[in-house]
Design an enzyme around this catalytic site. Structure first.
Site, PDB file in Angstrom:
ATOM      1  N   GLU A  97      10.335 -27.325   6.501  1.00  0.00           N
ATOM      2  CA  GLU A  97      11.385 -26.680   5.710  1.00  0.00           C
ATOM      3  C   GLU A  97      11.110 -25.177   5.625  1.00  0.00           C
ATOM      4  OE1 GLU A  97      12.961 -27.048   1.116  1.00  0.00           O
ATOM      5  OE2 GLU A  97      12.364 -28.880   2.163  1.00  0.00           O
ATOM      6  N   ASP A  99      12.633 -21.989   3.388  1.00  0.00           N
ATOM      7  CA  ASP A  99      13.459 -21.849   2.178  1.00  0.00           C
ATOM      8  C   ASP A  99      13.765 -20.420   1.770  1.00  0.00           C
ATOM      9  OD1 ASP A  99      13.422 -24.557   1.737  1.00  0.00           O
ATOM     10  OD2 ASP A  99      11.891 -24.502   0.184  1.00  0.00           O
ATOM     11  N   GLU A 101      15.535 -19.465  -1.872  1.00  0.00           N
ATOM     12  CA  GLU A 101      16.122 -19.944  -3.120  1.00  0.00           C
ATOM     13  C   GLU A 101      16.329 -18.747  -4.038  1.00  0.00           C
ATOM     14  OE1 GLU A 101      14.965 -24.477  -4.024  1.00  0.00           O
ATOM     15  OE2 GLU A 101      13.297 -23.089  -4.326  1.00  0.00           O
TER      16      GLU A 101
END
Length: 283
Positions: A97, A99, A101
């Site tokens: 993953e 990311d 955010e």
């Protein structure tokens, strides 16, 4: 003033060229019961959050390496407790993953940009930043360059973080699992703003984040055909596949991290009393 002049020079000539994708063709809404909308003949996508539910979408294609650009305009005003997530991910317990955010905040307080990299199900590689602009006033480009050498996170074409392939030093690196692009807007007021001290103000709902100008220069993966960038595909010679951070890029990263980084797992000795992760100590 000196900072502003340096910032202007820093960004000069380093703007990402973005071509508009089509959300109807490239993405599918995955949850939200009507709270996610594709508008303007596929040129714009909006996610909304209210007390009952958030919303989300994902790419129709899976990718194994690529350069992904998306323009976002984040939830304005009092966005405390909300999280807008935009990331690449595979599936399963040992997933990979990458990311972005965006952690909301009270009106007038800055958003926090939270980044992380998971390899084979293991994350704990957080770096957090303030932004040098208000991400709610206009659209800005957030990019992930993922190739066999490194992962580079960029904002409006300025690199903010690099995660290098250090497999030769025993550090795992995402390279075997195809990933989709995902994005969601959801309530995380148990942790998102000041560690959960500030809760979501539902009187401000619905909260809305907007997306446009998706672009992917990437290797599309299918289970039947493998990668679209296979060696027998002459059109697969993409410059991004061999791109690495030059001295100018390193200087930009250092400038951003010196002035805007607010958390770096690689300096958190209290969190890792047995020693920092190996990628933090390898030159």
């Amino acid at each position: 003033m000196t900072n502003k002049i340096f910032l202007s020079l820093l960004f000069l000539g380093y703007v990402v060229a973005v071509s508009a994708g089509n959300f109807n063709q490239d993405f599918e809404i995955t949850w939200g019961d009507g709270r996610a909308k594709i508008l303007n003949n596929g040129e714009l996508l909006t996610l909304s959050l209210d007390k009952a539910s958030g919303s989300g979408f994902r790419s129709r294609d899976e990718y194994l390496f690529g350069k992904i650009d998306m323009q976002l305009k984040l939830v304005p005003g009092n966005s405390a407790g909300t999280v807008t997530a935009y990331y690449l991910s595979s599936l399963g317990n040992v997933h990979d993953e990458i990311d972005f955010e965006f952690l909301g905040n009270l009106s007038g307080d800055p958003y926090i940009l939270h980044t992380n990299v998971f390899t084979q199900g293991k994350g704990n590689r957080e770096q957090q930043f303030y932004l040098w602009f208000d991400p709610t006033k206009d659209f800005h480009t957030y990019s992930i360059l993922w190739n066999p050498q490194s992962i580079i996170f960029s904002v409006d074409g300025t690199p903010i973080r690099e995660f290098k392939n250090l497999e030769s030093k025993g550090v795992s690196f995402p390279k075997n699992q195809a990933m989709r692009i995902y994005s969601s807007l959801w309530n995380a007021d148990d942790w998102a703003t000041r560690g959960g001290l500030v809760k979501t103000d539902w009187s401000q709902a619905p909260f809305t984040a907007s997306y446009k100008n998706f672009n992917a220069e990437a290797c599309v993966w299918t289970s039947s055909s493998g990668s679209s960038c296979s060696s027998n595909n002459p059109s697969s010679n993409q410059s991004w596949m061999k791109q690495s951070m030059d001295a100018t890029g390193q200087a930009r990263i250092q400038w951003v991290q010196k002035n805007y980084m607010i958390y770096n797992y690689c300096t958190d000795t209290k969190r890792f009393p047995q020693g920092l992760p190996p990628e933090c100590t390898i030159a």
